[in-house]
Design a protein around this motif. Structure first.
Motif, PDB file in Angstrom:
ATOM      1  N   GLY A   1       0.805  -1.220   0.000  1.00 56.21           N
ATOM      2  CA  GLY A   1       0.000   0.000   0.000  1.00 56.21           C
ATOM      3  C   GLY A   1       0.829   1.256   0.000  1.00 56.21           C
ATOM      4  N   GLY A   2       0.152   2.359  -0.195  1.00 52.84           N
ATOM      5  CA  GLY A   2       0.778   3.676  -0.199  1.00 52.84           C
ATOM      6  C   GLY A   2      -0.272   4.749  -0.014  1.00 52.84           C
ATOM      7  N   ARG A   3       0.093   5.972  -0.275  1.00 53.82           N
ATOM      8  CA  ARG A   3      -0.811   7.104  -0.096  1.00 53.82           C
ATOM      9  C   ARG A   3      -1.847   7.145  -1.206  1.00 53.82           C
ATOM     10  NH1 ARG A   3       1.831  10.876   3.197  1.00 53.82           N
ATOM     11  NH2 ARG A   3       0.124  12.356   2.867  1.00 53.82           N
ATOM     12  N   SER A   4      -3.043   7.592  -0.847  1.00 47.97           N
ATOM     13  CA  SER A   4      -4.147   7.673  -1.791  1.00 47.97           C
ATOM     14  C   SER A   4      -4.807   9.044  -1.664  1.00 47.97           C
ATOM     15  CB  SER A   4      -5.130   6.531  -1.540  1.00 47.97           C
ATOM     16  OG  SER A   4      -6.178   6.524  -2.478  1.00 47.97           O
ATOM     17  N   LEU A   5      -6.109   9.121  -1.940  1.00 45.24           N
ATOM     18  CA  LEU A   5      -6.837  10.380  -2.000  1.00 45.24           C
ATOM     19  C   LEU A   5      -7.581  10.631  -0.697  1.00 45.24           C
ATOM     20  CD1 LEU A   5      -8.465   9.935  -5.536  1.00 45.24           C
ATOM     21  CD2 LEU A   5      -6.092  10.452  -4.954  1.00 45.24           C
ATOM     22  N   ASN A   6      -7.753  11.911  -0.353  1.00 45.97           N
ATOM     23  CA  ASN A   6      -8.555  12.211   0.825  1.00 45.97           C
ATOM     24  C   ASN A   6     -10.042  12.172   0.463  1.00 45.97           C
ATOM     25  OD1 ASN A   6      -9.434  14.741  -0.189  1.00 45.97           O
ATOM     26  ND2 ASN A   6      -7.798  15.852   0.840  1.00 45.97           N
TER      27      ASN A   6
ATOM     28  N   PHE B   1      -8.364  -1.954  -1.678  1.00 44.87           N
ATOM     29  CA  PHE B   1      -9.221  -1.027  -0.943  1.00 44.87           C
ATOM     30  C   PHE B   1      -8.558   0.338  -0.904  1.00 44.87           C
ATOM     31  CE2 PHE B   1      -6.239  -2.517   2.226  1.00 44.87           C
ATOM     32  CZ  PHE B   1      -5.979  -1.383   2.978  1.00 44.87           C
ATOM     33  N   SER B   2      -9.351   1.348  -0.562  1.00 44.63           N
ATOM     34  CA  SER B   2      -8.835   2.689  -0.327  1.00 44.63           C
ATOM     35  C   SER B   2      -9.536   3.259   0.891  1.00 44.63           C
ATOM     36  CB  SER B   2      -9.066   3.592  -1.537  1.00 44.63           C
ATOM     37  OG  SER B   2      -8.524   4.870  -1.333  1.00 44.63           O
ATOM     38  N   ALA B   3      -8.779   3.814   1.818  1.00 49.76           N
ATOM     39  CA  ALA B   3      -9.317   4.425   3.036  1.00 49.76           C
ATOM     40  C   ALA B   3      -9.115   5.931   2.943  1.00 49.76           C
ATOM     41  CB  ALA B   3      -8.618   3.871   4.270  1.00 49.76           C
ATOM     42  N   ALA B   4     -10.210   6.684   2.926  1.00 48.12           N
ATOM     43  CA  ALA B   4     -10.138   8.138   2.754  1.00 48.12           C
ATOM     44  C   ALA B   4     -10.484   8.840   4.050  1.00 48.12           C
ATOM     45  CB  ALA B   4     -11.087   8.587   1.644  1.00 48.12           C
ATOM     46  N   HIS B   5      -9.653   9.786   4.451  1.00 50.64           N
ATOM     47  CA  HIS B   5      -9.908  10.628   5.607  1.00 50.64           C
ATOM     48  C   HIS B   5      -9.891  12.087   5.168  1.00 50.64           C
ATOM     49  CE1 HIS B   5      -9.601   7.059   8.065  1.00 50.64           C
ATOM     50  NE2 HIS B   5      -8.444   6.783   7.495  1.00 50.64           N
TER      51      HIS B   5
END
Length: 437
Positions: free
Chosen positions: A272-277, A318-322
C-alpha cells in the motif's frame, strides 16, 4: 434542484426530495445541535445515530484509546439508568443498539420501530450527555477492551491492516489503531477519559441523523426536550463547530518490506501507499479503478491471482479516505513461500492499469457494479442514516441517489488511468504477517 447540495454549518431547510430519497431536512437546534432526517413513509422502522466528530486521531498522547474507551463506557450507566436499564430498553421492544468508533468520528445508533423512536432518543441522549464514567465500571470495561484487542491481535489480517496504516501514515495521528494498544489501555486513567469526554461531548459537536418512518419536526422536538432534561446548556445563538480541514497533511511512508512474525499457516500480504482524501475530485474515478483492480470476483486481482494461478483464496484492493489524507492497499492471503511473488503480482496489476488503462468492458462493468451496489445499499434505513452522517461530518454536501449515479457514470477510462498513475507513482510499503521466512 441540484442533486448535490452544499451544507453550510448554519443551513436549515430541505436538502433534496429527488433521486430515490424521501424528504431530507436539516435543522440547527439551540446549542448548535444539528439534526438531519430522511423521511421514508413506507418504513415501519427508524435508524437513528448520535454522532460526535471525534475519533482516535483526536486523542492527546497521554489519553490514547480514550475515544474507544468512551464508546464502551457510555453504555455502562447514567444518573437515571443503569447499564441493565439501557440494554433492557432496547431488548424489550426488539430493537438494536450499538456504537462504532472510527478514526474521525464516533456514532451511537439504534434501529427500532417507528413507535419506539421517542424511547431511543431519550435513552441515547441520556447516555451521550450524562454518562457516569464510574471508576469501578471502567476497570471492568478495561478488561473487556483488552480482550477485544487480544482477539484482533490473533487475526493476522487485522494485524496486517493496522501495520500498513502505521507504515504509510507514519508520524500522523491516523496511523494509530482506533482501539489503542494494550499498553495505552492499561495506562489511561479515568481523569484522562473524563477530560476527553468533557472536551468533545458538547452540543455544538453533536450531530443527530435519522432515516425511516419519521417526521422531522417531531424528531427535533423530541431531541430538544431530551437535551433540555439532560442539563446541557443550549444557548440560542450557539453555532455548530466547523468541519475538519481538507488541507493535505504531512505523513511519511516507510518504504520496503516489513515482516511481522506470527505462528500461522498462511501469510497475510498487504502492499500500500498514499491515496486520496475524502474530498479529492478524483475519488469517483478511484472507486471505479479500485473495482476493476480488486473489487469482486471479476476483478483483475481475483482473476489473475486466484482463478488463473491458484495462489490465494482471498485477494482484494481497498482505499481508506480521511479528511486530509488517504491510503490504499492490495491484499492477499497465501502460503508464506509465495508472499513476495504475490506482492509483486498485485503491484504489477496496479502498474498495468496506470500504464495501459482499462478496457471499455471493464469500465462498463465497474460502473454497473458500483451503481447497483449504491442503490441496494440505500434500501435500508441504516445506510441512509449513515449517508446523512457522512454528508454532515465529512463532505459538507448532500448528494442524492441520482447525483451519486451520475458521478459514477461520468467517470472515463482516462480518469481511471490517471488516478491509477497517481497511486502507482506513490511510495509504497509491503507488510507480510506470517511465520519466519
Amino acid at each position: 434542484m441540484s442533486p448535490t447540495i452544499p451544507i453550510p454549518t448554519d443551513f436549515t431547510g430541505t436538502l433534496t426530495g429527488q433521486g430515490g430519497a424521501g424528504q431530507v431536512r436539516r435543522s440547527v437546534l439551540p446549542g448548535g445541535v444539528r439534526v438531519l432526517t430522511e423521511s421514508m413513509p413506507e418504513q415501519r422502522s427508524v435508524t437513528i445515530g448520535f454522532w460526535i466528530a471525534v475519533g482516535s486521531r483526536d486523542e492527546s498522547p497521554e489519553g490514547y484509546g480514550s475515544t474507544h474507551f468512551l464508546e464502551h463506557l457510555l453504555f455502562k450507566g447514567t444518573d437515571q439508568r443503569s447499564a441493565m436499564d439501557i440494554a433492557t430498553a432496547f431488548d424489550r421492544v426488539g430493537g438494536e443498539s450499538n456504537a462504532a468508533t472510527a478514526k474521525e468520528s464516533t456514532c451511537y445508533h439504534a434501529h427500532i420501530l417507528d413507535t419506539d423512536l421517542p424511547m431511543a432518543i431519550e435513552v441515547i441522549t441520556d447516555m451521550v450527555t450524562s454518562a457516569l464514567l464510574d471508576e469501578t465500571e471502567m476497570e471492568v470495561e478495561r478488561g473487556v477492551i483488552l480482550e477485544e484487542l487480544a482477539m484482533a491481535a490473533d487475526d493476522p489480517s487485522d494485524v496486517a491492516h493496522e501495520a500498513l496504516a502505521a507504515k504509510v501514515l507514519d508520524g500522523h495521528a491516523l496511523s494509530r489503531p482506533i482501539g489503542g494498544t494494550p499498553e495505552t489501555i492499561r495506562a489511561v486513567t479515568r481523569e484522562q477519559v473524563l477530560e476527553h469526554y468533557r472536551r468533545w461531548y458538547r452540543p455544538d459537536e453533536l450531530v443527530i441523523t435519522a432515516a425511516g418512518g419519521l417526521d422531522h419536526d417531531e424528531v427535533c422536538r423530541l431531541v430538544l426536550e431530551a437535551l433540555q432534561r439532560s442539563g446541557w446548556e443550549l444557548p440560542d445563538d450557539a453555532a455548530p463547530v466547523q468541519r475538519r480541514s481538507h488541507l493535505p497533511a504531512r505523513a511519511e511512508v516507510l518504504e520496503g518490506v516489513h515482516h511481522l512474525v506470527r505462528p500461522v499457516e498462511q501469510a497475510s500480504v498487504l502492499v500500500g501507499g498514499r491515496s486520496l482524501n475524502s474530498m479529492d475530485p478524483d475519488r469517483f474515478a478511484l472507486s471505479v479503478m479500485n473495482t476493476v483492480l480488486g473489487g469482486g470476483m471479476s476483478s483483475r486481482l481475483f482473476q489473475e491471482i486466484r482463478e488463473k494461478r491458484g495462489l490465494a483464496y482471498a485477494t482484494y484492493s481497498f482505499s481508506a479516505a480521511h479528511s486530509d489524507v488517504g491510503y490504499f492497499g492490495l491484499f492477499a492471503g497465501c502460503t508464506p513461500d509465495r508472499a513476495e511473488q504475490v506482492a509483486a503480482m498485485m503491484t504489477d496489476e496496479l502498474e498495468r492499469i496506470a500504464q495501459d488503462g482499462i478496457t471499455p468492458e471493464e469500465l462498463d462493468r465497474a460502473r454497473g457494479q458500483l451503481s447497483g451496489g449504491t442503490v441496494l445499499a440505500l434500501e435500508d434505513t441504516g445506510s441512509r442514516m449513515a449517508r446523512l452522517g457522512r454528508a454532515e461530518l465529512v463532505t459538507g454536501e448532500f448528494t442524492d441517489l441520482d447525483g451519486s449515479l451520475a458521478r459514477i457514470r461520468a467517470v472515463t477510462s482516462d480518469q481511471v488511468r490517471d488516478v491509477a498513475g497517481r497511486l502507482a507513482a506513490s511510495r509504497r510499503a509491503t507488510v507480510i504477517v506470517g511465520p519466519q521466512m
